[in-house]
Design a protein around this motif. Structure first.
Motif: not given
Length: 318
Positions: A185-197, A210-220
């Protein structure tokens, strides 16, 4: 024989708008805490979790990724501590529907303990979690639970507060194959911090053959407006399950904070099931976005819709 796995990701919603805490002077913090906690009670996780469980039961996923799977406590001196543990509540409701899941990984993020205006204390812990269906023939061979190195710092009551966020991953063996699921769940309030995460995930658990799956709320936003985070994952080779096999706009965000808006106000797609390294997507759907998904008291089950998907693994794992 063709085999597939099913996943569902859902931001459960903490149940209140916490922004009044960020602007209140220290003397008003107890009053604002009371206001936020009252809204949390009004959005009634005890009722909402039943609707969330019913939607999950309609899909019976092998894996459930949760964001804002909070633990909120009201500490009443000389009486008791009332605990609302979103994960435990959901597991209980799923059991009552005949489905058994266990916690595969959970990352503990930011936490706070603040006084209210009645002499009580409210404790809050943000968590994200991956659940696995116990009847699935899936073996977890490794798990990792971590916090980001880069996090937003805000002020609460005139004091700095670090909004710690994180990610968790599990490596799973299935019919002699191994794959990795990452939840965040990535940061919603600061775009630069979200990108860094996001980059921490791409360079960390996402840096694998490995076969990869990314799930979640990316706020993007998937349409490219807002932050570039979604585009970073796509540029790194991830594919969007919804783009491949979803139907309709797939909007997942956001209902009103009180969850009482008459018509759905989902107008953006920020929750994802992304994949690379050998997966073939078969189908994708939303859950919790229809009028009939609301609780008996009229609440939307969350301020987000969930996303479910089925994928097939197309090659041997590394």
């Amino acid at each position: 024989m063709s085999k597939h796995l099913s996943l569902l990701t859902w931001n459960m919603y903490l149940g209140a708008d916490t922004s009044p805490l960020f602007t209140a002077p220290p003397v008003l913090i107890p009053e604002r805490v009371t206001e936020v906690f009252r809204q949390f009670l009004a959005t009634n996780i005890l009722t909402r979790v039943k609707s969330i469980a019913r939607q999950i039961a309609s899909k019976k996923p092998d894996f459930i990724s949760l964001q804002e799977a909070e633990r909120i406590q009201l500490v009443i001196p000389s009486f008791r501590t009332v605990t609302y543990d979103f994960i435990s509540l959901l597991l209980k409701e799923l059991r009552e529907l005949g489905l058994r899941y266990k916690v595969a990984a959970v990352n503990h993020n930011f936490s706070a303990e603040l006084p209210d205006s009645h002499g009580n204390t409210v404790r809050f812990l943000d968590r994200d979690a991956i659940l696995i269906r116990t009847s699935s023939k899936l073996k977890i061979v490794q798990k990792t639970e971590a916090n980001f190195n880069t996090n937003l710092v805000i002020q609460i009551g005139g004091q700095p507060f670090v909004v710690v966020r994180g990610w968790s991953s599990i490596d799973v063996c299935w019919h002699g194959r191994t794959f990795r699921i990452i939840n965040t769940h990535l940061e919603p309030l600061a775009p630069a911090i979200q990108v860094a995460q996001a980059q921490e995930i791409i360079d960390g658990p996402g840096n694998s053959q490995l076969p990869l799956i990314v799930t979640g709320d990316l706020n993007s936003n998937a349409d490219g407006s807002g932050t570039p985070t979604y585009g970073l994952f796509i540029a790194d080779g991830f594919h969007d399950t919804w783009v491949e096999v979803g139907k309709g706009n797939g909007f997942t965000c956001c209902q009103d904070a009180d969850l009482l808006n008459n018509q759905s106000s989902l107008l953006s797609r920020i929750d994802y099931i992304l994949f690379k390294n050998g997966w073939i997507p078969l189908k994708a759907d939303n859950v919790g976005e229809k009028q009939q998904d609301r609780t008996e008291t009229g609440l939307w089950p969350s301020d987000h819709a969930g996303v479910s998907a089925a994928l097939k693994l197309n090659k041997n794992c590394y």
